[in-house]
Design a protein around this motif. Structure first.
Motif, short mmCIF file in Angstrom:
data_model
loop_
_atom_site.label_atom_id
_atom_site.label_comp_id
_atom_site.label_asym_id
_atom_site.label_seq_id
_atom_site.Cartn_x
_atom_site.Cartn_y
_atom_site.Cartn_z
N LYS A 262 0.83 -1.20 0.00
CA LYS A 262 0.00 0.00 0.00
C LYS A 262 0.87 1.26 0.00
N VAL B 223 1.85 1.66 -3.57
CA VAL B 223 0.72 2.20 -4.32
C VAL B 223 0.65 3.70 -4.16
N TYR B 224 0.74 4.17 -2.92
CA TYR B 224 0.65 5.61 -2.68
C TYR B 224 1.78 6.37 -3.38
N TRP C 164 0.92 6.55 -6.99
CA TRP C 164 -0.28 7.36 -7.18
C TRP C 164 0.01 8.85 -7.08
N THR D 44 -1.30 12.35 -9.35
CA THR D 44 -2.51 13.05 -8.93
C THR D 44 -2.26 14.27 -8.04
N LEU E 245 -4.00 9.46 -0.87
CA LEU E 245 -4.75 8.22 -1.08
C LEU E 245 -4.74 7.46 0.24
N GLU F 279 -8.65 3.27 0.43
CA GLU F 279 -9.06 3.65 -0.93
C GLU F 279 -8.43 2.78 -2.01
N ALA F 280 -7.70 1.75 -1.61
CA ALA F 280 -7.15 0.78 -2.56
C ALA F 280 -7.21 -0.59 -1.92
N ARG G 230 -6.58 -2.54 -6.50
CA ARG G 230 -7.72 -1.95 -7.21
C ARG G 230 -8.14 -0.68 -6.49
N LEU G 231 -8.10 0.43 -7.21
CA LEU G 231 -8.50 1.70 -6.63
C LEU G 231 -10.00 1.71 -6.38
N GLY H 242 -9.60 6.89 -10.52
CA GLY H 242 -8.20 6.71 -10.81
C GLY H 242 -7.64 7.82 -11.68
N LYS I 264 -7.32 2.08 -13.06
CA LYS I 264 -8.04 1.60 -11.89
C LYS I 264 -7.28 0.53 -11.10
#
Length: 222
Positions: free
Chosen positions: A150, A153-154, A157, A161, A165, A169-170, A183-184, A188, A197
């Protein structure tokens, strides 16, 4: 980390020590002037790794300062990610014309010490999946890997953006083959003309470190 990313167009620099020749630019030193020694060492060494990686793709040494929400501000035309934990520091960089975004994270390869952290970062579906994974492959720190994934992911991300996040949220799906998907559960980012996504990544547990990485390569050339 290098073994995770051998098949993608990135450059990795990692170390298990704090080299004596690792130094900071004055602007960087000012950021950690009042920090404890542990924080200064991590901050210094991970930037030493980053500059070594940048030099291998022909980018001159430069300060790497924290930007919005602490995300590193990379030289123009470069994407990258850094991570550090006890006994490990790493940086990964790539040319922006080859990689859109990337994120890496490393953690001690041991279960989370506080189960309250797991409840914070994982929903009921994810916790049930972790229990199943632990039954099938005991000895792997699945909860720590989920936390690390995670984080990756952040880190992937945020440059896309500029927005926070949350862990909730994922939704992570870890697999025993060293891969994972995220999976967001929110809108996305638009990447190469389409909403993204799902992030796909890889994980490894080796030498006391649990590491995760995501790389979004450029697929559409001008």
């Amino acid at each position: 980390m290098a073994s995770l990313l051998a098949a993608v167009p990135v450059t990795v620099e990692e170390t298990h020590d704090d080299p004596a020749d690792a130094v900071l630019f004055a602007e960087e030193a000012a950021v950690v002037a009042n920090a404890v020694a542990k924080r200064r060492n991590e901050f210094t060494t991970v930037r030493h790794c980053a500059r070594a990686a940048l030099s291998r793709i022909g980018v001159a040494p430069a300060p790497i300062l924290p930007g919005q929400r602490g995300a590193p501000r990379w030289p123009a035309g470069v994407v990258g990610s850094m991570t550090h934990c006890a006994g490990y520091r790493a940086a990964v960089v790539a040319r922006a014309d080859e990689v859109i975004s990337l994120g890496i994270d490393a953690e001690p390869a041991e279960p989370l010490r506080d189960q309250g952290v797991l409840e914070l970062v994982a929903d009921a579906t994810e916790r049930a999946a972790l229990a199943d994974l632990a039954a099938r492959q005991p000895g792997t720190p699945w909860d720590r890997l989920l936390f690390s994934a995670k984080e990756s992911v952040y880190k992937t991300w945020f440059p896309l953006t500029g927005r926070w996040l949350g862990f909730e949220e994922a939704r992570l799906d870890l697999a025993t083959d060293g891969t994972f998907t995220a999976r967001l559960l929110v809108e996305g980012p638009v990447v190469e003309g389409a909403e993204l996504k799902v992030f796909s990544g890889q994980w490894v547990v080796r030498d006391g470190i649990a590491a995760t990485a995501i790389v979004l390569p450029v697929t559409r050339r001008p």
